[in-house]
Design a protein around this motif. Structure first.
Motif: not given
Length: 525
Positions: A128-152
């Motif tokens: 639901x979050x990602x499609x909301x980007x198109x509702x608030x922005x209309x220019x051709x663009x990249x939207x990045x989510x940098x995910x970092x997971x660290x274990x014990x």
């Protein structure tokens, strides 16, 4: 016996050797703990994902060593720090220790706190979050989510989920045409690189580039070309295919490589009409002579309108319904009703009187008359030209006026009729007096840019040199002296149209057999 002992010892030594070789791997028999993994359900997380609505964006995380840290860094022209702050988030998210962001994270589909810490596997859904980007922005663009997971055990994995937005091309007419300035604007969002905004009259062959004003607003504007007229004055004409005019449908497009990406149409207002331009309205007006006698005079207007007049009817018309001298020199044509007939004549056998009609008022006094040029006109749109139909009979000049300074050069020469139009900004009508006295006030819009009464903004001119027995459809393009002048609609007098069977009729010079019929005056846009 010794041989047996030796063999036994040798075998023991070999066994010890094999055991030693096996001991080298005793610490590696258990595989090392796996590093965390981050995957996109149903897709390749390493490839950009096109933002659509709806779309599925489910992230699966495994961490056999148990999750000790999980951060999300957002790099997006839409989800900026300022924008995220409005919903209680930031561009750096800590899902293990969310702090005050826990509730907001949950609303957007991110797990946090105990739902993340110590887990060996989890799945979260940001569909639901990602499609909301198109509702608030209309220019051709990249939207990045940098995910970092660290274990014990300190092992970590970083993946970047790139969501690509192809901006929706949006083109809209702003409904703001200024038909005197001949401009309009359109809003064109997401014009592709190398693309342009273009316009044309619907169905025309060629497109014209609109000019970027600011942001995504583009102006459709006239391009003026400058030249010299016969009098050596600078005049400006609007280049064909440029500008926005009344009574016209336009096509606008966003184009790249000659192909339309998006297109729209809009139509402009109908523009202005010339009062009694079809010459269908005729009436009588009362002329009062110097003795207060009333005479009904043929009038080229319908009852109640005072736009057109003629210069000689008062002297030559009927007297209280009884014909005294001649038929009027400006009248409704007898064989083609709804057209104006102008006719030159020799009056009393020696005075030349041209046939004429004009926008203004005529005053007759003694043996002279004054043509007062100019009428108020509520301009809403700048025309390209004046259109008119005419017939004409053109002969040789058989009479030259005694006050004509160039009379010798005109005698027995071919006469010329004339129709002209002028857009003026006058504080008063301009008078031209002619008759048995020396003429005064002669003017020519193609020779002067202003008179004492005010500016001549532009003019159109037609000189008729040949007889035309059939109807000719003529177009008189406007030449503008003051292309940037404001709309003169509020001027006391702003329109002049003049028709005369002889160009030098003011000097009483011309051909006494010339005639002209005119009809269907209208603006060309």
């Amino acid at each position: 016996m010794k041989k047996l002992v030796s063999m036994t010892m040798a075998m023991a030594m070999m066994a010890a050797l094999f055991v030693a070789c096996g001991d080298d791997g005793t610490d590696d028999e258990t595989p090392p703990p796996a590093v965390p993994t981050i995957a996109l359900d149903g897709g390749d997380i390493d490839q950009p994902q096109e933002i659509t609505n709806p779309m599925s964006v489910k992230i699966g995380v495994t961490a056999p060593g148990a999750i000790a840290g999980f951060t999300v860094t957002i790099d997006s022209p839409a989800l900026t720090a300022e924008m995220l702050a409005t919903v209680g988030l930031a561009t750096e998210l800590n899902l293990v220790n969310p702090g005050s962001m826990a509730e907001a994270l949950g609303a957007l589909g991110f797990p946090s706190g105990e739902a993340v810490s110590g887990k060996t596997a989890l799945t979260f859904d940001i569909s639901k979050l990602v499609p909301m980007i198109a509702q608030i922005y209309n220019e051709t663009s990249d939207h990045k989510f940098i995910l970092k997971v660290t274990d014990a055990k300190g092992k970590s994995t970083t993946k970047t989920l790139t969501c690509h937005l192809t901006g929706k091309v949006a083109l809209a007419y702003n409904n703001d045409a200024d038909l005197w300035a001949n401009t309009a604007t359109v809003t064109a969002a997401n014009v592709p690189d190398g693309g342009s905004v273009q316009y044309r009259v619907k169905g025309a062959a060629d497109w014209t580039d609109a000019v970027l004003v600011e942001g995504s607003k583009y102006r459709l504007a006239p391009v003026y070309e400058t030249s010299k007229n016969a009098a050596g004055l600078d005049v400006h004409t609007i280049k064909a295919g440029t500008g926005v005019f009344a009574a016209t449908t336009y096509e606008v497009r966003i184009a790249k490589d000659g192909q339309a990406v998006d297109s729209k149409e809009f139509a402009t207002a109908v523009g202005d009409k010339i009062p009694n331009g079809d010459m269908s309205g005729w009436s009588k007006r009362i002329w009062i002579d110097g003795s207060n006698n009333e005479f009904p005079i043929t009038y080229p207007n319908p009852e109640g309108m005072k736009v057109w007049d003629s210069g000689n009817n008062a002297f030559l018309e009927q007297n209280n319904g009884e014909e005294t001298l001649f038929t009027p020199l400006c009248r409704q044509d007898e064989t083609e009703p709804g057209t104006a007939r102008l006719q030159a004549r020799m009056v009393l056998g020696f005075v030349f009187a041209p046939g004429n009609m004009f926008t203004g008022d005529f005053d007759y006094s003694g043996f002279s008359g004054t043509v007062n040029f100019g009428k108020p006109y509520a301009w809403t749109a700048r025309p390209r030209a004046l259109k008119v139909r005419y017939k004409a009979q053109i002969g040789k000049i058989d009479k030259v006026g005694s006050y004509d300074p160039d009379k010798d050069s005109y005698k027995d020469q071919p006469d010329r009729a004339r129709i002209f139009v002028a857009v003026v900004n006058w504080k008063a009508q301009h008078g031209v007096t002619s008759g048995m006295t020396e003429p005064a006030g002669m003017w020519d819009p193609a020779v002067k840019t202003s008179l004492d009464e005010g500016a001549i903004l532009g003019y159109g001119d037609l000189v008729i040199t040949q007889t035309a027995t059939g109807w000719i459809e003529a177009t008189l393009p406007f030449n503008w002296y003051a292309k940037d002048a404001a709309n003169p609609a509020s001027a006391p007098f702003s329109l002049v149209i003049s028709c005369a069977t002889s160009m030098r009729g003011d000097y009483l010079t011309g051909c006494s057999t010339n005639t002209m019929q005119v009809d269907d005056f209208e603006w060309a846009y």
